[in-house]
Structure formats: C-alpha cells, structure tokens
Write a protein that holds these residues in place. Structure first.
Motif, mmCIF file in Angstrom:
data_model
loop_
_atom_site.group_PDB
_atom_site.id
_atom_site.type_symbol
_atom_site.label_atom_id
_atom_site.label_comp_id
_atom_site.label_asym_id
_atom_site.label_seq_id
_atom_site.Cartn_x
_atom_site.Cartn_y
_atom_site.Cartn_z
ATOM 1 N N UNK A 158 0.640 -1.080 -0.070
ATOM 2 C CA UNK A 158 0.373 0.140 -0.336
ATOM 3 C C UNK A 158 0.953 0.724 0.161
ATOM 4 N N UNK A 159 1.187 2.092 -1.547
ATOM 5 C CA UNK A 159 1.821 3.576 -1.596
ATOM 6 C C UNK A 159 1.197 4.568 -0.920
ATOM 7 N N UNK A 160 1.954 4.984 0.775
ATOM 8 C CA UNK A 160 0.780 5.882 0.449
ATOM 9 C C UNK A 160 1.483 7.577 0.521
ATOM 10 N N UNK A 161 1.394 8.081 -0.448
ATOM 11 C CA UNK A 161 1.959 9.826 -0.612
ATOM 12 C C UNK A 161 2.093 10.535 0.602
ATOM 13 N N UNK A 162 2.961 11.020 1.521
ATOM 14 C CA UNK A 162 3.346 11.671 2.195
ATOM 15 C C UNK A 162 3.735 13.114 2.725
ATOM 16 N N UNK A 163 2.981 14.200 3.098
ATOM 17 C CA UNK A 163 3.671 15.646 2.631
ATOM 18 C C UNK A 163 5.205 15.271 3.644
ATOM 19 N N UNK A 164 6.319 15.531 2.792
ATOM 20 C CA UNK A 164 8.213 15.723 2.740
ATOM 21 C C UNK A 164 8.082 15.845 4.501
ATOM 22 N N UNK A 165 8.589 15.648 5.039
ATOM 23 C CA UNK A 165 8.932 15.800 6.810
ATOM 24 C C UNK A 165 9.261 14.680 7.190
ATOM 25 N N UNK A 166 7.969 13.431 7.303
ATOM 26 C CA UNK A 166 7.841 13.086 7.965
ATOM 27 C C UNK A 166 8.751 12.003 8.769
ATOM 28 N N UNK A 167 9.252 12.041 9.427
ATOM 29 C CA UNK A 167 10.236 10.960 10.235
ATOM 30 C C UNK A 167 9.759 10.108 11.262
ATOM 31 N N UNK A 168 9.638 9.634 12.065
ATOM 32 C CA UNK A 168 8.851 9.156 13.100
ATOM 33 C C UNK A 168 7.682 8.614 13.160
ATOM 34 N N UNK A 169 6.729 9.578 12.477
ATOM 35 C CA UNK A 169 5.213 9.542 12.850
ATOM 36 C C UNK A 169 4.855 9.882 11.192
ATOM 37 N N UNK A 170 3.805 9.849 11.058
ATOM 38 C CA UNK A 170 3.017 9.633 9.740
ATOM 39 C C UNK A 170 1.116 9.322 10.080
ATOM 40 N N UNK A 171 1.068 10.370 10.030
ATOM 41 C CA UNK A 171 -0.583 10.220 10.181
ATOM 42 C C UNK A 171 -1.516 9.351 8.783
ATOM 43 N N UNK A 172 -0.521 9.998 7.494
ATOM 44 C CA UNK A 172 -1.536 9.098 6.744
ATOM 45 C C UNK A 172 -1.538 8.072 6.721
ATOM 46 N N UNK A 173 -0.124 7.061 6.953
ATOM 47 C CA UNK A 173 -0.134 5.943 7.376
ATOM 48 C C UNK A 173 -1.107 5.548 7.951
ATOM 49 N N UNK A 174 -1.298 5.718 9.418
ATOM 50 C CA UNK A 174 -2.018 5.918 10.343
ATOM 51 C C UNK A 174 -3.645 5.831 9.702
ATOM 52 N N UNK A 175 -4.196 6.626 8.855
ATOM 53 C CA UNK A 175 -5.806 7.004 8.375
ATOM 54 C C UNK A 175 -5.461 5.578 7.708
ATOM 55 N N UNK A 176 -4.967 5.703 6.914
ATOM 56 C CA UNK A 176 -4.876 3.928 5.902
ATOM 57 C C UNK A 176 -4.996 2.865 6.140
ATOM 58 N N UNK A 177 -4.299 3.122 7.199
ATOM 59 C CA UNK A 177 -4.190 1.402 7.884
ATOM 60 C C UNK A 177 -5.652 0.942 8.830
ATOM 61 N N UNK A 178 -6.063 2.181 9.062
ATOM 62 C CA UNK A 178 -7.818 2.189 10.382
ATOM 63 C C UNK A 178 -8.206 1.634 9.457
ATOM 64 N N UNK A 179 -8.482 2.198 8.142
ATOM 65 C CA UNK A 179 -9.509 1.761 7.196
ATOM 66 C C UNK A 179 -9.083 1.186 7.196
ATOM 67 N N UNK A 180 -8.323 0.152 6.328
ATOM 68 C CA UNK A 180 -8.364 -1.138 6.122
ATOM 69 C C UNK A 180 -8.485 -2.031 7.098
ATOM 70 N N UNK A 181 -8.345 -1.716 8.488
ATOM 71 C CA UNK A 181 -8.626 -2.768 9.096
ATOM 72 C C UNK A 181 -9.476 -3.002 9.761
ATOM 73 N N UNK A 182 -10.435 -1.719 9.489
ATOM 74 C CA UNK A 182 -11.815 -1.902 9.073
ATOM 75 C C UNK A 182 -12.574 -2.332 8.410
#
Length: 207
Positions: A44-68
C-alpha cells in the motif's frame, strides 16, 4: 509452520539463503474481506507530506481504514481449511518507531494490537501490517540501517499467516545509498514490493 508459501518465499530469500520452505497446508491460508483479500504480500503506497520522520498520520489513516474493512465481515481460512470470521486478535500492526505506534493506536478498533517489532517476536496473526512512517531516505531519523533493517523487515513480515501488508511512502524505494551494505538494505525492501500486489486504497465501509 506459519506462513503462506508466497510470504515464506520472500522471507526465505531475504534472510535464509532460499532454504526456508512453507509447511504443508499453509497454502490454504487466505483472507476474504470487503477490503484486502487473498494471501501473500501486499503493498500500500502512501504519499506523504515531505518531512515525516518517526510519525505518519497518512499511513495511520490508511491502515485504520483497512483494518475496519477487514473486520466488516472478513473471514480467515486456516491451514486446515477451516474458515471463520476475522477477529481483532487476527490483526497485528507493526511500526519501527514508538511515535508511529502511538499515532496508529489513535482510532484503531479495540483489540487490534499495535507495537514495535520487539513486541511481536514469536507471535503470529492472519494479517500483519508494517508501517514505515518516514517520508523518504533523507527523513529517516536513525539512519538507513535502522529503518531498512533486514531483521526488522523479516520479523514483521514473518508474523503473517495469510497477508503481509507493507505500508510506506514510495519515496523510500528511491533512497540514495552510500555503501554496498545500504544498497542491500534498500534492495530488501524492493524485494518485497516487486512481487507484491499493489492494492488500491479503499476506506472502510459505512458503519
């Protein structure tokens, strides 16, 4: 004794010089759901705002949706051919950084475990997500050797009985390397992505 042959083949090449094989019956393991379906490797490729280091809310949102979506009528067929409804305990979410673990825990359905690789040593689940969090190689806070660790990737992926799902920024696949060792590490990640099925991003069904 755990992995579907498609997952086992990747782990075998990554960490065991091609000597690891899947146990008989593991080829029966599969997931059927309104979201992710089947067996083996998923990307699951997820485009980020450049600069995420140790945290990505974009990835978290995708994973939560997929888990649901998985928990909305999804099923798991085990090595014996028995099919049953997917439960929260059938899903693990792994991340390299504690900041991403905390981000993933926000909004995650109750009962779905989230943690770093260390938490899941010796464990297994029908579906495992691995969220890498960093936007690009230049954003990696502890260096390429940490994020692209073959041991970390191996442990995360090899927890999966049916589906191993990599969630990351596609920019990580373009990471510039300064040594042969770093090239090998990045190629380990590419070795997952190349045979994996790239899934379109789908949200959860209405609740």
């Amino acid at each position: 004794w755990r992995m579907h042959p498609a997952t086992c083949e990747f782990v075998s090449e990554l960490a065991y010089d091609g000597r690891l094989t899947s146990a008989p019956g593991c080829e029966r393991q599969r997931v059927l759901s309104p979201g992710l379906t089947g067996s083996g490797l998923r990307f699951l490729p997820v485009e980020h705002d450049v600069g995420n280091a140790q945290r990505s809310s974009e990835e978290a949102a995708v994973i939560v949706d997929q888990v649901r979506a998985l928990l909305s009528g999804g099923t798991f067929t085990d090595a014996a051919g028995k099919t049953r409804p997917l439960q929260p305990s059938d899903i693990m979410v792994v991340a390299p950084y504690n900041m991403q673990v905390r981000c993933l825990q926000d909004g995650m359905p109750p009962g779905v475990e989230v943690g770093t690789v260390d938490k899941f040593q010796g464990r297994e689940a029908a579906v495992v997500f691995f969220s890498m969090a960093s936007s690009s190689g230049t954003d990696v806070p502890r260096g390429i050797d940490f994020l692209f660790s073959r041991n970390r990737l191996n442990v995360a992926v090899s927890r999966a009985r049916a589906l191993a799902v990599l969630v990351c920024s596609p920019r990580l696949l373009e990471t510039r390397c300064n040594s042969v060792g770093q090239i090998r590490l990045v190629n380990g990640l590419r070795g997952f992505v190349e045979p994996a099925t790239a899934e379109p991003l789908r949200g959860a069904p209405p609740q």
